[in-house]
Design an enzyme around this catalytic site. Structure first.
Site, PDB file in Angstrom:
ATOM      1  N   GLU A 209      58.577 137.747 -31.817  1.00 55.72           N
ATOM      2  CA  GLU A 209      57.766 138.430 -30.812  1.00 55.72           C
ATOM      3  C   GLU A 209      57.816 139.948 -30.948  1.00 55.72           C
ATOM      4  O   GLU A 209      57.440 140.675 -30.036  1.00 55.72           O
ATOM      5  CB  GLU A 209      58.183 137.970 -29.413  1.00 55.72           C
ATOM      6  CG  GLU A 209      57.910 136.480 -29.249  1.00 55.72           C
ATOM      7  CD  GLU A 209      58.223 135.939 -27.873  1.00 55.72           C
ATOM      8  OE1 GLU A 209      58.774 136.688 -27.048  1.00 55.72           O
ATOM      9  OE2 GLU A 209      57.917 134.764 -27.625  1.00 55.72           O
ATOM     10  N   ASP A 246      64.832 136.449 -20.496  1.00 54.53           N
ATOM     11  CA  ASP A 246      64.495 135.027 -20.614  1.00 54.53           C
ATOM     12  C   ASP A 246      65.684 134.365 -21.294  1.00 54.53           C
ATOM     13  O   ASP A 246      65.911 134.559 -22.487  1.00 54.53           O
ATOM     14  CB  ASP A 246      63.217 134.827 -21.436  1.00 54.53           C
ATOM     15  CG  ASP A 246      62.919 133.351 -21.711  1.00 54.53           C
ATOM     16  OD1 ASP A 246      63.589 132.480 -21.111  1.00 54.53           O
ATOM     17  OD2 ASP A 246      62.026 133.070 -22.530  1.00 54.53           O
ATOM     18  N   GLU A 291      64.280 134.524 -16.347  1.00 56.96           N
ATOM     19  CA  GLU A 291      63.463 133.340 -16.644  1.00 56.96           C
ATOM     20  C   GLU A 291      64.336 132.231 -17.220  1.00 56.96           C
ATOM     21  O   GLU A 291      65.239 132.496 -18.014  1.00 56.96           O
ATOM     22  CB  GLU A 291      62.387 133.748 -17.650  1.00 56.96           C
ATOM     23  CG  GLU A 291      61.465 132.642 -18.106  1.00 56.96           C
ATOM     24  CD  GLU A 291      60.535 133.124 -19.213  1.00 56.96           C
ATOM     25  OE1 GLU A 291      60.178 132.294 -20.071  1.00 56.96           O
ATOM     26  OE2 GLU A 291      60.182 134.327 -19.237  1.00 56.96           O
ATOM     27  N   LYS A 343      51.637 129.645 -19.254  1.00 62.54           N
ATOM     28  CA  LYS A 343      51.271 129.538 -20.672  1.00 62.54           C
ATOM     29  C   LYS A 343      50.195 128.469 -20.762  1.00 62.54           C
ATOM     30  O   LYS A 343      50.491 127.288 -20.566  1.00 62.54           O
ATOM     31  CB  LYS A 343      52.486 129.119 -21.502  1.00 62.54           C
ATOM     32  CG  LYS A 343      53.601 130.147 -21.561  1.00 62.54           C
ATOM     33  CD  LYS A 343      54.824 129.564 -22.268  1.00 62.54           C
ATOM     34  CE  LYS A 343      55.874 130.613 -22.554  1.00 62.54           C
ATOM     35  NZ  LYS A 343      57.127 130.029 -23.091  1.00 62.54           N
ATOM     36  N   ARG A 372      52.862 132.974 -26.470  1.00 62.50           N
ATOM     37  CA  ARG A 372      53.849 132.095 -27.091  1.00 62.50           C
ATOM     38  C   ARG A 372      54.422 132.818 -28.302  1.00 62.50           C
ATOM     39  O   ARG A 372      53.872 133.816 -28.754  1.00 62.50           O
ATOM     40  CB  ARG A 372      53.221 130.764 -27.539  1.00 62.50           C
ATOM     41  CG  ARG A 372      52.618 129.893 -26.464  1.00 62.50           C
ATOM     42  CD  ARG A 372      53.517 129.571 -25.298  1.00 62.50           C
ATOM     43  NE  ARG A 372      54.751 128.856 -25.573  1.00 62.50           N
ATOM     44  CZ  ARG A 372      54.979 127.562 -25.309  1.00 62.50           C
ATOM     45  NH1 ARG A 372      54.023 126.817 -24.790  1.00 62.50           N
ATOM     46  NH2 ARG A 372      56.163 127.021 -25.540  1.00 62.50           N
ATOM     47  N   SER A 373      55.506 132.278 -28.852  1.00 61.99           N
ATOM     48  CA  SER A 373      56.105 132.948 -30.013  1.00 61.99           C
ATOM     49  C   SER A 373      55.220 132.812 -31.252  1.00 61.99           C
ATOM     50  O   SER A 373      55.246 133.660 -32.144  1.00 61.99           O
ATOM     51  CB  SER A 373      57.504 132.413 -30.283  1.00 61.99           C
ATOM     52  OG  SER A 373      57.503 131.011 -30.356  1.00 61.99           O
TER      53      SER A 373
END
Length: 432
Positions: A209, A246, A291, A343, A372-373
């Site tokens: 990311e 997260d 998260e 998502k 998303r990654s």
């Protein structure tokens, strides 16, 4: 004008070098919408199914030709002649045709790509930007806001090949007056973090990311080096910049033993112990959002976490809720977490995504729009964040074009909307 005349699917490549589904929806008027499905690495077990071919001779089994065939075959046949402006009808046709609870026949990657492409085509047919069309679909026409970014500047967990257990350490430029100023603050902290890491002999290679992925002595050290970078950039931690994490705790939860095993630090925790560990970090640093602070199945632990931290911190459910209204409704009823990560490939259609955002907001939960990654140049989540006035967005660091594409789209939208889309900063974060 907005009648669908052609639906086309193809296999393209995402930011991790894996295939994903791209779809085009063509209208009678000549307008075309195109969108691609993203893909996750740390995934919730109750997410809608991402259909992969499993043929080890192609892309190590990760091909998506079956999903593409669904787009070009049954989905196209069912949608040709339908009105693209009727998004809920379009999505329901695909859901019914698939016939499963988790979109296992066609794949959420196929259905979502068509769903988003359809929305883009309809927006074009209405001569309006995608964010404005989404606001109308959301039942909130003309209501916009610019989201506060959660910028993932240190990557760990499943997003990086390092020893850091917690998956994302993020900064939020809460002192900014505009989204564009917030991105500048984020970029300056990011570049100063590179200098801090280099000075300590750490790697400045990046993860999926776009954040740095060094081997650190502890998870707390990740927060310490970020604090150094914030100061080096000339900003005040807690005032100009706040922190978020997260944990993606499902990835280091030992289900058999019922413990959280943080191998990078050589420590194990029970649910209650891990909640207190997070509370201690939040006492030491200005962390405002956590998260997936526990495993997705640890609802009793999440209830304790919410009681312990929920009045002070935003507690975001990602793997916990998987953008699913049935699961979110259960969480709201039980008083678990106070925010949901959104998502759209977890649920697989735009209509269902909007329903999850509405349910969260109606219950007093916040909604954080997320990438998303595995991403592409598709920047639809930027329009989704603005068009639903969600208030927060997670779309990676200040590097990798697949991440920066979303930030650049937000810059364009802010320029177009001006004062019609306020940037509310920390006010958007639950508990602040």
């Amino acid at each position: 004008m907005s009648k669908i005349v052609k639906v086309l699917g193809r296999e393209i490549i995402d930011s991790r070098g894996n295939p994903t589904v791209e779809a085009e929806v063509h209208l009678e008027s000549g307008f075309v919408g195109m969108a691609a499905a993203p893909s996750g690495a740390s995934t919730g077990s109750r997410e809608a199914l991402e259909l992969r071919d499993g043929d080890k001779a192609r892309f190590l089994g990760k091909g998506v030709l079956k999903a593409v065939a669904a787009v070009n075959g049954p989905i196209a046949e069912a949608l040709i002649g339908k009105d693209a402006k009727n998004q809920a009808e379009i999505d329901q046709i695909m859901i019914d045709l698939d016939g499963t609870d988790n979109k296992a026949n066609f794949g959420a990657n196929a259905i979502l790509a068509v769903s988003l492409a359809n929305a883009k085509a309809a927006a074009a047919a209405k001569s309006m930007p995608l964010y404005a069309h989404i606001a109308e679909l959301n039942g909130t026409p003309g209501v916009f806001s610019m989201p506060l970014p959660m910028m993932n500047i240190i990557n760990g967990g499943e997003h990086a090949d390092n020893n850091v257990d917690i998956q994302e350490f993020m900064i939020q430029p809460v002192g900014a007056k505009t989204l564009k100023e917030g991105l500048r603050i984020g970029a300056e902290v990011f570049h100063n973090l590179a200098k801090v890491l280099k000075s300590k002999g750490y790697s400045t290679a990046v993860g999926d990311e776009g954040g740095f992925a060094p081997n650190l002595k502890s998870n707390a050290e990740a927060l310490e080096v970020i604090a150094e970078a914030v100061a080096a950039a000339g900003y005040e931690l807690g005032k100009d910049v706040t922190l978020a994490m997260d944990c993606a705790a499902s990835e280091f939860f030992d289900k058999e033993a019922g413990i959280y095993n943080m191998k990078g630090e050589g420590k194990t925790f029970t649910s209650e112990e891990f909640n207190h560990y997070l509370a201690e970090l939040a006492n030491q640093f200005p962390i405002v959002s956590i998260e997936d602070g526990l495993d997705e199945s640890d609802w009793a632990g999440f209830k304790h976490q919410t009681e312990l931290l929920g009045d002070k911190l935003q507690l975001v459910g990602d793997d916990l809720f998987v953008t699913n209204t049935k699961i979110l409704a259960e969480g709201i009823e039980k008083g678990v977490a106070n925010s949901i990560l959104i998502k759209f490939n977890q649920i697989g259609s735009l209509t269902e995504t909007l329903a999850a955002i509405k349910m969260a907001k109606d219950a007093g939960y916040t909604a954080v729009i997320s990438h998303r990654s595995g991403e592409t140049e598709d920047a639809t989540i930027a329009d989704l964040a603005v068009g639903t006035a969600a208030g927060q967005i997670k779309t990676g660091s200040m590097s990798r074009s697949d991440r920066v594409a979303k930030y650049n789209q937000l810059i364009r939208i802010e320029e177009a909307l001006g004062e019609k889309a306020p940037f509310n900063g920390l006010k958007e974060v639950k508990g602040q």
